[in-house]
Design an enzyme around this catalytic site. Sequence first.
Site, PDB file in Angstrom:
ATOM      1  N   ASP A 406       0.819  -1.202   0.000  1.00  0.00           N
ATOM      2  CA  ASP A 406       0.000   0.000   0.000  1.00  0.00           C
ATOM      3  C   ASP A 406       0.860   1.263   0.000  1.00  0.00           C
ATOM      4  OD1 ASP A 406      -2.626   1.388   0.493  1.00  0.00           O
ATOM      5  OD2 ASP A 406      -1.573   1.988   2.315  1.00  0.00           O
ATOM      6  N   GLU A 459       1.205  -0.464  -5.130  1.00  0.00           N
ATOM      7  CA  GLU A 459       0.253   0.609  -5.382  1.00  0.00           C
ATOM      8  C   GLU A 459       1.082   1.890  -5.466  1.00  0.00           C
ATOM      9  OE1 GLU A 459      -3.338   3.249  -3.567  1.00  0.00           O
ATOM     10  OE2 GLU A 459      -1.766   2.441  -2.322  1.00  0.00           O
TER      11      GLU A 459
END
Length: 729
Positions: A406, A459
């Site tokens: 993330d 990401e």
Amino acid sequence: MSTPQKTAIPVEWAAVAAGSYHAPHDVLGPHPTSDAAGRTRTTIRARRPLAESVTAILADGTRIPLEHAAHGIWQGEHAGAPVPYRIATVYEDGTEQLKGDPYRHLPTVGELDLHLIGEGRHERLWEVLGAGAHLVDGEIGVAFAVWAPNAQAVRVVGDHNGWNGEGHAMRSMGSSGVWELFIPGVSPGTVYKYEILTPEDRWIVKADPMAQRTQVPPETASIVPFSAYSWKDGAWMTRRAATHAVAQPMSIYEVHLGSWRGGLGYREVADPLIAHVTETGFTHVEFMPLAEHPFGGSWGYQVSGYYAPTARFGNPDDLRYLIDRLHQAGIGVLLDWVPGHFPKDEFALARFDGRPVYEHPDPRRGEHQDWGTLIFDYGRPEVRGFLVANALYWFEEFHVDGLRVDAVASMLYLDYSRREGEWEPNVHGGRENLEAIRFLQEVNATAYRTHPGVVMIAEESTSFPGVTARTDQAGLGFGFKWNMGWMNDSLQYISRDPMYRAHHEGEMTFSFVYAFGENYLLPISHDEVVHGKGSLLSKMPGDHAHKLANVRAYLAYMWGHPGKNLLFMGQEFGQIAEWSESRPLDWWLLDQPSHAQLQRFVGAMNGVYRGTAPLWERDGDSTRFRRLGAPQWDPNVIAFERRDLHGGRVIVISNFAGVERPNLELDVPVAGVWEEILNTDAVEYGGAGIGNYGRVAAHASEDHGIPRTMITLPPLATLWLRHRSGTRD
């Protein structure tokens, strides 16, 4: 037996009695000495305040009475070298307790372990730090170990000692910053924390950073783990080790476990989730973060327990069961991983021993002001090792097949979400976080080295170069990068009224310019269907039927586009309402034929995709991709060819106009028959059934010799055509 003569009590005994001494084993436990004749004798000391009598019982049954010396510390002596013993204590009410002595044992953390921890290279850190059941010198108990480099003293508190840790002070393992204690008689399931004496002489209570099991939030204590799980996914793991994700089909179903159906734990969700994913044809499930987190509204992205699956849905073996079942059903498992930041909750990592330990001490590098969270100190070896080992932990202990990392962009740049003057340049004067870059390179290289077949996914939303390039070529070493540019552009395009799309064709095709610079994954994730953005269906223009047609056309275009695919739960059946973590999906929509048909379409599309190598075998190879055009250019029609390594060819043609394109001439790569293997306008998917009777033929045109076909394009639809005969290269 004789009692040693009373001598002056060392000053540290008072601290030992209070549980505030850094080396309690120097006072308590067995201590060999020699008498005047050179014979070995052993002095035993035990801390037993309020006791009426204390006796050491040796392994052979010999009883050694201990006398009170000072501060609740009792001592006695026996001839010979130290031998195993237990301590019998009688209290004023006449009750007797017989317990093992934590202070008679050697350290359970070895010198090599300490060296590797200090270097940040202990790849099985969870087997050394934390709490684990052990058999030590004939006694069953739990070994506790924690890294707290600034602490003056550390104590274990929990159910086993009535949350009074004075009798369970840990020993410092020197400059390593590790504290250790083996406590006999403690068993798995025991609830515990650490009491830490800060440099400012203040006691604080912390959960174990290495805890592998926790209480159910909002409770915050750690639990001594135990696993009896026997894996049954050997065939899956063997296949995984022999494959490379880049060259495999990958369509990912992103799931927030708490709101998928609601009220289902790890075990209870296995059957319905497997049935649904099997029906809809996805190759993988990606779970939003399952590591323990204090606030459910964070969706798991503010982690307090990196080594503990959240207890909201069951115990760690329950999660192992879910992943095992998914593997046995042929479904891969990806997990969201959040090494970019952590919350400030006082019970967890923040200022763990009273000082910044896990976080960077400089707030310009150690705090996300927008998110209210702290940033790891990636340049500190012990912190880097904590995170690298954590990635390996999920691969090793839970058999996950990949980690989606993330917020990578927030890790790469020192000025991320900061104004001028709020950040400090790196040693070269640049904005790149060199320590975070080295960490990402290390975790990726280590993951692929130790667990072949897994995949690391970034990401990452910027133009940082080489995200999926190999680390030995100065890349970050990820397997895939989320294609956020494609996502933003294509959603903007598809949200427009079809009558205006002709002026914005570049929003849908600009991604072809850079599609082969990285190994991309195309995401329609939870972030696109929350915070006022609405669901995928609600973004679409037109009435309900047109919205559904737009979704089908868009998804087929996405699945045909170079790159792997991810779709957030609910979009496969046309969730209308925006997603909320507080309630389950609107499964009742499947009672409506149009939504059931959309889900049927997604299942069919995934099935065709998985069986069609040109759509996934060479995603990153620009030589296997070609834009196609018709003699008359139509900005609402986007067509391209995909090829595999063995001569297979597929054409993807999308008509994003609201009207049919009958008898459209299209130049194609080769002559022959092109079979219509997917038509989003098919009646069984809720369309009007406009098409080409399953196939079209292409012939060399008389004017320029290029193969050309005549094709009918339904409105708001995408077709996939597979070449069946004719010339192949």
